[in-house]
Design a protein around this motif. Structure first.
Motif, PDB file in Angstrom:
ATOM      1  N   TYR A   1      -1.532   2.428  -1.927  1.00  0.00           N
ATOM      2  CA  TYR A   1      -2.044   1.095  -2.249  1.00  0.00           C
ATOM      3  C   TYR A   1      -3.358   0.822  -1.509  1.00  0.00           C
ATOM      4  CZ  TYR A   1       1.672  -1.007  -5.068  1.00  0.00           C
ATOM      5  OH  TYR A   1       2.526  -1.332  -6.084  1.00  0.00           O
ATOM      6  N   LYS A   2      -3.398   1.174  -0.228  1.00  0.00           N
ATOM      7  CA  LYS A   2      -4.592   0.934   0.572  1.00  0.00           C
ATOM      8  C   LYS A   2      -5.774   1.761   0.068  1.00  0.00           C
ATOM      9  CE  LYS A   2      -6.254   0.956   5.322  1.00  0.00           C
ATOM     10  NZ  LYS A   2      -5.944   1.236   6.719  1.00  0.00           N
TER      11      LYS A   2
ATOM     12  N   THR B   1       5.355   4.462  -6.547  1.00  0.00           N
ATOM     13  CA  THR B   1       6.192   5.209  -5.611  1.00  0.00           C
ATOM     14  C   THR B   1       6.216   6.688  -5.968  1.00  0.00           C
ATOM     15  OG1 THR B   1       7.551   3.265  -5.213  1.00  0.00           O
ATOM     16  CG2 THR B   1       8.511   5.389  -4.611  1.00  0.00           C
TER      17      THR B   1
ATOM     18  N   ALA C   1       2.750   8.295  -5.336  1.00  0.00           N
ATOM     19  CA  ALA C   1       2.536   8.466  -3.898  1.00  0.00           C
ATOM     20  C   ALA C   1       3.294   9.695  -3.391  1.00  0.00           C
ATOM     21  CB  ALA C   1       2.976   7.221  -3.143  1.00  0.00           C
ATOM     22  N   LYS C   2       4.534   9.818  -3.813  1.00  0.00           N
ATOM     23  CA  LYS C   2       5.353  10.952  -3.387  1.00  0.00           C
ATOM     24  C   LYS C   2       4.737  12.263  -3.864  1.00  0.00           C
ATOM     25  CE  LYS C   2      10.160  12.499  -3.578  1.00  0.00           C
ATOM     26  NZ  LYS C   2      11.486  12.199  -4.115  1.00  0.00           N
TER      27      LYS C   2
ATOM     28  N   THR D   1      -8.238  12.496  -1.232  1.00  0.00           N
ATOM     29  CA  THR D   1      -7.260  11.527  -1.745  1.00  0.00           C
ATOM     30  C   THR D   1      -7.381  11.398  -3.252  1.00  0.00           C
ATOM     31  OG1 THR D   1      -7.323  10.316   0.341  1.00  0.00           O
ATOM     32  CG2 THR D   1      -6.427   9.147  -1.570  1.00  0.00           C
TER      33      THR D   1
ATOM     34  N   LEU E   1       1.542  11.113  -0.135  1.00  0.00           N
ATOM     35  CA  LEU E   1       1.123   9.917   0.590  1.00  0.00           C
ATOM     36  C   LEU E   1       2.272   8.925   0.643  1.00  0.00           C
ATOM     37  CD1 LEU E   1      -2.248   9.393  -1.302  1.00  0.00           C
ATOM     38  CD2 LEU E   1      -2.016  10.276   1.017  1.00  0.00           C
ATOM     39  N   THR E   2       2.210   8.015   1.592  1.00  0.00           N
ATOM     40  CA  THR E   2       3.167   6.918   1.560  1.00  0.00           C
ATOM     41  C   THR E   2       2.711   5.930   0.494  1.00  0.00           C
ATOM     42  OG1 THR E   2       2.012   5.547   3.176  1.00  0.00           O
ATOM     43  CG2 THR E   2       3.618   7.141   4.033  1.00  0.00           C
ATOM     44  N   ARG E   3       3.632   5.137   0.033  1.00  0.00           N
ATOM     45  CA  ARG E   3       3.301   4.123  -0.972  1.00  0.00           C
ATOM     46  C   ARG E   3       2.247   3.159  -0.436  1.00  0.00           C
ATOM     47  NH1 ARG E   3       5.768  -0.790  -2.756  1.00  0.00           N
ATOM     48  NH2 ARG E   3       5.711  -0.972  -5.018  1.00  0.00           N
ATOM     49  N   GLU E   4       2.414   2.760   0.812  1.00  0.00           N
ATOM     50  CA  GLU E   4       1.465   1.832   1.431  1.00  0.00           C
ATOM     51  C   GLU E   4       0.074   2.448   1.538  1.00  0.00           C
ATOM     52  OE1 GLU E   4       4.480   2.649   2.785  1.00  0.00           O
ATOM     53  OE2 GLU E   4       5.514   0.820   2.179  1.00  0.00           O
ATOM     54  N   ALA E   5       0.012   3.731   1.921  1.00  0.00           N
ATOM     55  CA  ALA E   5      -1.283   4.419   2.036  1.00  0.00           C
ATOM     56  C   ALA E   5      -1.952   4.526   0.664  1.00  0.00           C
ATOM     57  CB  ALA E   5      -1.108   5.800   2.652  1.00  0.00           C
TER      58      ALA E   5
END
Length: 107
Positions: free
Chosen positions: A69-70, A55, A58-59, A82, A63-67
């Motif tokens: 992970y992806k 988390t 990502a912040k 990225t 990026l979002t946490r989901e993005a």
């Protein structure tokens, strides 16, 4: 006779608990980069991000946490932007070095 071990029965190795400092992270990434495999690099960055807190990374990377992970799943091929943003969030940078020429045995 010894009992044979089925590799499929072994647990997956998780590097995250061992990535507890910048020196360990830098050594890990250096070894990964030598493999010259983008999906392996993404997975390694994912391991490091999990070790540091997905988390928060990502912040910091915007990026979002989901993005995140992806982008860092083992079979992904993330964009350089990225990778660069994640490295900055992790406090590391990729460094270019010349490839040593193979020794042909002559002096």
């Amino acid at each position: 006779m010894s009992k044979r071990i089925n590799v499929a029965d072994l647990p997956d190795f998780d590097a995250a608990p061992y990535l507890d400092g910048e020196v360990a992270i830098a050594a890990f990434l250096t070894d990964i980069l030598e493999a010259n495999d983008a999906s392996l690099l993404a997975a390694a960055l994912g391991d490091i991000a999990r070790a540091r807190g997905m988390t928060e990374i990502a912040k910091s990377a915007g990026l979002t946490r989901e993005a995140l992970y992806k982008a860092l799943r083992p079979d992904s091929a993330p964009r350089f932007d990225t990778i660069s943003r994640v490295c900055t969030a992790l406090g590391v940078r990729l460094v270019v070095q010349p490839v040593p020429e193979p020794c042909d045995g002559q002096s």
